[in-house]
Design a protein around this motif. Structure first.
Motif, mmCIF file in Angstrom:
data_model
loop_
_atom_site.group_PDB
_atom_site.id
_atom_site.type_symbol
_atom_site.label_atom_id
_atom_site.label_comp_id
_atom_site.label_asym_id
_atom_site.label_seq_id
_atom_site.Cartn_x
_atom_site.Cartn_y
_atom_site.Cartn_z
ATOM 1 N N ALA A 44 11.221 5.150 18.140
ATOM 2 C CA ALA A 44 11.366 6.495 18.700
ATOM 3 C C ALA A 44 10.072 7.286 18.532
ATOM 4 C CB ALA A 44 12.522 7.223 18.016
ATOM 5 N N ARG A 45 9.422 7.144 17.372
ATOM 6 C CA ARG A 45 8.144 7.840 17.175
ATOM 7 C C ARG A 45 7.089 7.302 18.131
ATOM 8 N NH1 ARG A 45 6.986 8.834 10.751
ATOM 9 N NH2 ARG A 45 8.704 10.261 10.382
ATOM 10 N N ILE A 50 1.052 20.214 18.583
ATOM 11 C CA ILE A 50 0.084 20.279 17.490
ATOM 12 C C ILE A 50 -0.294 18.844 17.142
ATOM 13 C CG2 ILE A 50 -0.381 21.134 15.159
ATOM 14 C CD1 ILE A 50 2.019 23.028 15.531
ATOM 15 N N HIS A 51 -1.570 18.514 17.199
ATOM 16 C CA HIS A 51 -2.019 17.135 17.018
ATOM 17 C C HIS A 51 -1.791 16.648 15.592
ATOM 18 C CE1 HIS A 51 -4.714 13.671 16.707
ATOM 19 N NE2 HIS A 51 -4.739 13.616 18.029
ATOM 20 N N ARG A 52 -2.218 17.415 14.588
ATOM 21 C CA ARG A 52 -2.020 17.181 13.157
ATOM 22 C C ARG A 52 -2.844 16.019 12.579
ATOM 23 N NH1 ARG A 52 3.921 17.226 10.998
ATOM 24 N NH2 ARG A 52 4.180 15.476 12.414
ATOM 25 N N ASP A 53 -3.696 15.389 13.387
ATOM 26 C CA ASP A 53 -4.518 14.310 12.836
ATOM 27 C C ASP A 53 -5.887 14.291 13.510
ATOM 28 O OD1 ASP A 53 -5.023 12.227 11.082
ATOM 29 O OD2 ASP A 53 -4.130 10.691 12.352
ATOM 30 N N ILE A 54 -6.485 15.483 13.640
ATOM 31 C CA ILE A 54 -7.829 15.573 14.201
ATOM 32 C C ILE A 54 -8.817 15.030 13.179
ATOM 33 C CG2 ILE A 54 -9.609 17.137 15.067
ATOM 34 C CD1 ILE A 54 -7.186 16.877 16.885
ATOM 35 N N LYS A 55 -9.608 14.048 13.594
ATOM 36 C CA LYS A 55 -10.616 13.441 12.720
ATOM 37 C C LYS A 55 -11.565 12.633 13.604
ATOM 38 C CE LYS A 55 -7.565 9.490 11.742
ATOM 39 N NZ LYS A 55 -6.857 8.739 10.690
ATOM 40 N N PRO A 56 -12.720 12.250 13.079
ATOM 41 C CA PRO A 56 -13.686 11.518 13.911
ATOM 42 C C PRO A 56 -13.131 10.224 14.500
ATOM 43 C CG PRO A 56 -14.771 12.367 11.951
ATOM 44 C CD PRO A 56 -13.304 12.641 11.777
ATOM 45 N N ASN A 57 -12.246 9.530 13.782
ATOM 46 C CA ASN A 57 -11.675 8.284 14.308
ATOM 47 C C ASN A 57 -10.836 8.496 15.553
ATOM 48 O OD1 ASN A 57 -12.384 5.848 12.942
ATOM 49 N ND2 ASN A 57 -11.458 6.678 11.095
ATOM 50 N N ILE A 108 1.247 11.296 15.418
ATOM 51 C CA ILE A 108 2.015 12.143 14.491
ATOM 52 C C ILE A 108 2.022 13.593 14.956
ATOM 53 C CG2 ILE A 108 1.580 10.641 12.527
ATOM 54 C CD1 ILE A 108 -0.466 12.728 11.555
ATOM 55 N N ALA A 109 1.755 13.797 16.251
ATOM 56 C CA ALA A 109 1.761 15.161 16.779
ATOM 57 C C ALA A 109 3.149 15.771 16.674
ATOM 58 C CB ALA A 109 1.293 15.166 18.235
ATOM 59 N N ARG A 110 3.193 17.089 16.532
ATOM 60 C CA ARG A 110 4.465 17.814 16.568
ATOM 61 C C ARG A 110 4.584 18.476 17.931
ATOM 62 N NH1 ARG A 110 5.430 22.501 12.364
ATOM 63 N NH2 ARG A 110 5.614 20.736 10.935
ATOM 64 N N ASN A 111 5.676 18.179 18.587
ATOM 65 C CA ASN A 111 5.936 18.723 19.916
ATOM 66 C C ASN A 111 7.214 19.534 19.847
ATOM 67 O OD1 ASN A 111 6.582 19.218 22.613
ATOM 68 N ND2 ASN A 111 5.761 17.265 23.305
ATOM 69 N N ARG A 112 7.121 20.865 19.928
ATOM 70 C CA ARG A 112 8.292 21.728 19.791
ATOM 71 C C ARG A 112 9.326 21.479 20.874
ATOM 72 N NH1 ARG A 112 7.351 27.944 19.236
ATOM 73 N NH2 ARG A 112 9.598 27.772 19.443
ATOM 74 N N ARG A 139 12.280 16.067 17.029
ATOM 75 C CA ARG A 139 13.384 16.191 16.081
ATOM 76 C C ARG A 139 13.110 15.345 14.826
ATOM 77 N NH1 ARG A 139 14.214 19.361 19.255
ATOM 78 N NH2 ARG A 139 16.119 19.933 20.346
ATOM 79 N N MET A 140 11.873 14.844 14.689
ATOM 80 C CA MET A 140 11.644 13.821 13.682
ATOM 81 C C MET A 140 10.788 14.310 12.520
ATOM 82 S SD MET A 140 11.038 10.655 16.245
ATOM 83 C CE MET A 140 11.414 9.477 14.993
ATOM 84 N N THR A 141 10.411 15.591 12.500
ATOM 85 C CA THR A 141 9.612 16.117 11.410
ATOM 86 C C THR A 141 10.532 16.680 10.359
ATOM 87 O OG1 THR A 141 7.881 16.691 12.976
ATOM 88 C CG2 THR A 141 7.799 17.753 10.843
ATOM 89 N N ARG A 142 10.248 16.418 9.107
ATOM 90 C CA ARG A 142 11.120 16.837 8.026
ATOM 91 C C ARG A 142 10.386 17.775 7.099
ATOM 92 N NH1 ARG A 142 11.299 11.567 8.738
ATOM 93 N NH2 ARG A 142 9.824 11.203 7.062
ATOM 94 N N THR A 143 11.150 18.645 6.425
ATOM 95 C CA THR A 143 10.574 19.502 5.418
ATOM 96 C C THR A 143 9.941 18.643 4.344
ATOM 97 O OG1 THR A 143 12.215 21.181 5.850
ATOM 98 C CG2 THR A 143 11.080 21.304 3.746
ATOM 99 N N GLY A 144 8.715 19.033 3.924
ATOM 100 C CA GLY A 144 8.023 18.292 2.895
ATOM 101 C C GLY A 144 7.175 17.164 3.436
ATOM 102 N N GLN A 145 7.084 17.028 4.755
ATOM 103 C CA GLN A 145 6.344 15.929 5.326
ATOM 104 C C GLN A 145 4.860 16.075 5.044
ATOM 105 O OE1 GLN A 145 7.329 15.178 9.325
ATOM 106 N NE2 GLN A 145 5.621 13.827 9.702
ATOM 107 N N LEU A 146 4.198 14.966 4.726
ATOM 108 C CA LEU A 146 2.766 14.928 4.513
ATOM 109 C C LEU A 146 2.208 13.938 5.513
ATOM 110 C CD1 LEU A 146 0.481 15.990 2.671
ATOM 111 C CD2 LEU A 146 0.797 13.958 1.274
ATOM 112 N N ALA A 147 1.758 14.442 6.667
ATOM 113 C CA ALA A 147 1.308 13.574 7.743
ATOM 114 C C ALA A 147 -0.129 13.917 8.085
ATOM 115 C CB ALA A 147 2.206 13.750 8.975
ATOM 116 N N GLY A 148 -0.947 12.871 8.309
ATOM 117 C CA GLY A 148 -2.330 13.091 8.646
ATOM 118 C C GLY A 148 -3.232 12.310 7.706
#
Length: 738
Positions: free
Chosen positions: A132-133, A218-225, A242-246, A250-259
């Motif tokens: 799904a992701r 929101i991309h959430r993983d902007i980096k040179p790679n 790992i972008a968040r799309n409002r 439905r797959m982002t959880r409180t406390g998530q550490l992504a990026g």
């Protein structure tokens, strides 16, 4: 349980826990997994963490081939698909990989063009969440159309393989450019031409991010790679995994550490989901610019946790200390994007692009270095030890004084307010209003350049306004005290959360043909129960909807915004679901917050109770809409619904609503002379006004299907508890235009 079953369950659990902080991760494994599955997941996590460490602490002098070999050793062997054919794509070579996917160069045999195939790793092909992701990435990129964003052509599944088809960019990533410069020509970073090239590339990516942010991504993983350079020298943004799309996330959880930690914003690194918005991409873009200009990451360390601590607590080293050739204005731009506080960063990616292009054109930039007070705060935070010991008595006295001040603020009932808008580059205003009259009591007390600001306000009625050019959005909202912040519908105590005023307008223009213009004038009313004498108000001109907001219009709003559904649309009980047959009936079952959110999305606002009464009684200050009442308005109301226990059942109430209301556009002889329908029939209407005598309550005006219209004058008002809804309450909107 055989090994294949353990592997399948472990892969599923890994996808669930990989982004959680360690305490939540361990709790999940303990509660949900058998010992065998738990050990397998821990093994996968250990390999994943090793891979993350490698990404964060990339060696400075390791050649690309060695890096690729090191990655394979960390992630584990993946069967090569080189030489195979998936559908009409012939795979020719492997060109990249990540934690959950591998990227191949392939030939599209139908269109005879090279493409990039992103393949979900075999171990995750049985995980519904991972699949799904993976598909969500395709759906997210598919809605973005920008020359600096690598497009997704297709998504597919064949022979047990899940894949995305993307444009093939025949060029290096920015990470490759940085590594090559660091290894072969580090002196280039001191040359103005290098600095101008990198500033131009980052401006292009800022444009792409602005486009994505306006699409609520929101991309959430902007980096040179994740930034590639195509053969024309244009920067191209990729990997929205790992972008968040409002719109459908439905797959982002409180406390998530992504990026990737080295490029994470502080709010990302702390796992503060509520505080993560588009400005987190601005920070990561600043971190990328920093590395391009200095050939070093803003923060480096021996482990992920070491880097994370620096991201959260340490300021980045000034660029000029790493590379003295960096121009002052370019350093200012980079460090403003890297500000720890989102409110002190650039507020939009377009502002980053604008300042970079100003620097490229030798024009003044808008960013300014931090003031003396902010630099002092940063210095004292980062220079502890002897200086802190020598200052401890002074600090204790200062803390005591601050404590007294905070207690005073608490007694004063100041409420934290988060105010924002979707209008780009907007000016934000907050103006106090008289709680009874709804008229200004003075000039605006808050002025800020948007799109967001945070303030602390006394409890009271305020006008919130966002202006950008000729566009204007407004809301009149009562800011409650902390003690009044309880969501009765969701049974959630929100006292520790900021009160949110979001002027998030939808994509459509306001249709004035569905509204009535109300001329300004002086209005006198005796309707307020706590007024000792008639209230006189000078009304400016405004527009009001001809009809109540309908179920169909509100359904379009919740579909577009993911706003919570009204209680009776949630299908939690038989018959409680949205009914298309009632699409033109007035919407009910909404709270004051729901109505205000819809109004902002529609480019309007809720009326005060006096605007509502003034509009309905025009012309002639009448008490009823009609001169001669139609026969039906003198009929008794329908019988009260049967009661189930102590409360009337919603299903019975809805049956009465369906039987007794009419379509919002159905005149039935009850329009006011100005053409406003159903002022005292159909449903009563929520306004922006409140009463604060005793418990906090919202004011409702007009009659409903539960009363006799001929006995319901236009001065009728009643109240309901803040945060609640009813089957006989709806609303309509007003607007003021520039």
């Amino acid at each position: 349980m055989d090994q294949s079953a353990i592997d399948k369950l472990a892969n599923e659990a890994f996808v669930h826990v990989v982004d959680l902080p360690p305490p939540e991760r361990e709790a999940y494994l303990t509660d949900r997994c058998t010992p065998a599955v738990r050990e397998r997941v821990r093994s996968l996590l250990a390999r994943h963490e090793a891979h993350a460490d490698w990404l964060t602490t990339r060696p400075l002098d390791l050649p690309p081939a060695a890096l690729l070999a090191d990655t394979a050793a960390v992630i584990g062997d993946e069967p090569s698909l080189v030489g195979t054919t998936l559908d009409h794509f012939t795979i020719t070579r492997r060109i990249g990989e990540g934690g959950m996917s591998v990227v191949y160069l392939a030939e599209d045999t139908k269109l005879e063009r090279p493409v990039a195939l992103k393949i979900l790793r075999q171990g995750f092909g049985f995980s519904e969440v991972a699949i799904a992701r993976f598909r969500r990435e395709a759906m997210t990129v598919a809605q973005l159309h920008h020359p600096a964003i690598v497009p997704v052509y297709d998504v597919g599944h064949t022979q047990g393989v899940h894949y995305l088809v993307m444009e093939f960019i025949d060029g290096p990533t920015l990470a490759g450019v940085i590594d090559a410069c660091r290894r072969d020509t580090p002196h280039h970073a001191q040359e103005r031409e290098w600095q101008r090239t990198q500033a131009s590339l980052i401006a292009e990516i800022a444009d792409a991010l602005e486009h994505a942010h306006r699409a609520e991504v929101i991309h959430r993983d902007i980096k040179p790679n994740n930034i590639m350079i195509d053969p024309s020298g244009t920067a191209r943004l990729t990997d929205f995994g790992i972008a968040r799309n409002r719109r459908f996330d439905r797959m982002t959880r409180t406390g998530q550490l992504a990026g990737t930690v080295a490029y994470m914003s502080p709010e990302q690194a702390r796992g503060l989901r509520r505080e993560i918005d588009h400005r987190t991409d601005v920070y990561s873009l600043g971190a990328t610019l920093y590395e391009l200009l200095t050939l070093r990451c803003p923060f480096e360390g021996d482990s992920v946790e070491d880097v994370r601590e620096q991201v959260v607590h340490k300021p980045p080293r000034p660029l000029s200390q790493v590379n003295p050739a960096i121009p002052r204005d370019l350093q200012t731009i980079c460090l403003k994007a890297l500000d720890k506080d989102p409110d002190h960063r650039y507020q939009t990616a377009s502002q980053v692009a604008s300042d970079l292009r100003s620097w490229l054109d030798d024009r003044p930039i808008l960013a300014r270095p931090p003031g003396v007070a902010r630099r002092v705060r940063q210095w004292t935070r980062d220079h502890r030890g002897p200086v802190a010991v020598a200052s401890i008595l002074f600090l204790l006295a200062l803390v005591a004084a601050l404590a007294i001040g905070l207690q005073t603020l608490a007694r004063a009932g100041l409420t934290p307010v988060a105010f924002g808008t979707t209008l780009p580059d907007a000016m934000l205003w907050v103006q106090p209003l008289d709680a009874v009259r709804g008229t200004p009591t003075g000039p605006p007390i808050v002025r800020a350049v948007g799109p967001r600001t945070r303030v602390r306000l006394d409890a009271g009625l305020y006008l919130f306004r966002a202006e950008a050019g000729r566009q204007r959005l407004e809301a009149i909202r009562y800011v409650p005290t902390a003690e009044d912040r309880f969501d009765f519908r969701e049974e959630i105590d929100r006292r520790d959360e900021p009160f949110v005023v979001a002027l998030d307008r939808g994509p459509h223009a306001v249709d004035r043909t569905r509204m009535v213009q109300i001329a300004g004038g002086v209005f006198t009313t005796s309707s307020h129960p706590f007024a000792t004498e008639p209230i006189t108000i000078r009304m400016p001109p405004f527009w009001i909807d001809k009809t109540e907001v309908t179920n169909g219009a509100y359904k379009a709003f919740v579909d577009a915004t993911d706003h919570p559904l009204p209680y009776h649309w949630r299908n939690e009980e038989p018959g409680l679901v949205y009914d298309p047959a009632l699409a033109e009936r007035p919407v009910v079952g909404v709270t004051l917050d729901d109505a205000a959110a819809y109004a902002a999305w529609a480019g309007k606002r809720l009326p005060t109770e006096w605007e509502w009464e003034y509009a309905m009684r025009q012309p002639g200050d009448r008490l009823y809409p009609w001169s001669t009442p139609p026969d039906w308005v003198v009929a008794p109301p329908p019988p009260a619904p049967r009661r189930g226990g102590a409360q009337i059942e919603w299903s019975n109430l809805l049956a009465a609503y369906a039987a007794a209301t009419v379509d919002a556009g159905d005149d039935r002889g009850v329009a006011t002379p100005l053409g406003i329908l159903h002022a005292n029939t159909n449903v009563s209407e929520i306004t922006a006004s409140v009463e604060t005598e005793g418990a906090l309550v919202s004011v409702v005006r007009g009659g409903s299907f539960r009363g006799v219209p001929a006995e319901t004058p236009l001065t009728r008002r009643h109240t309901f508890r803040w945060g609640t809804s009813s089957v006989h309450r709806g609303f309509r909107c007003v607007a003021t235009f520039r």
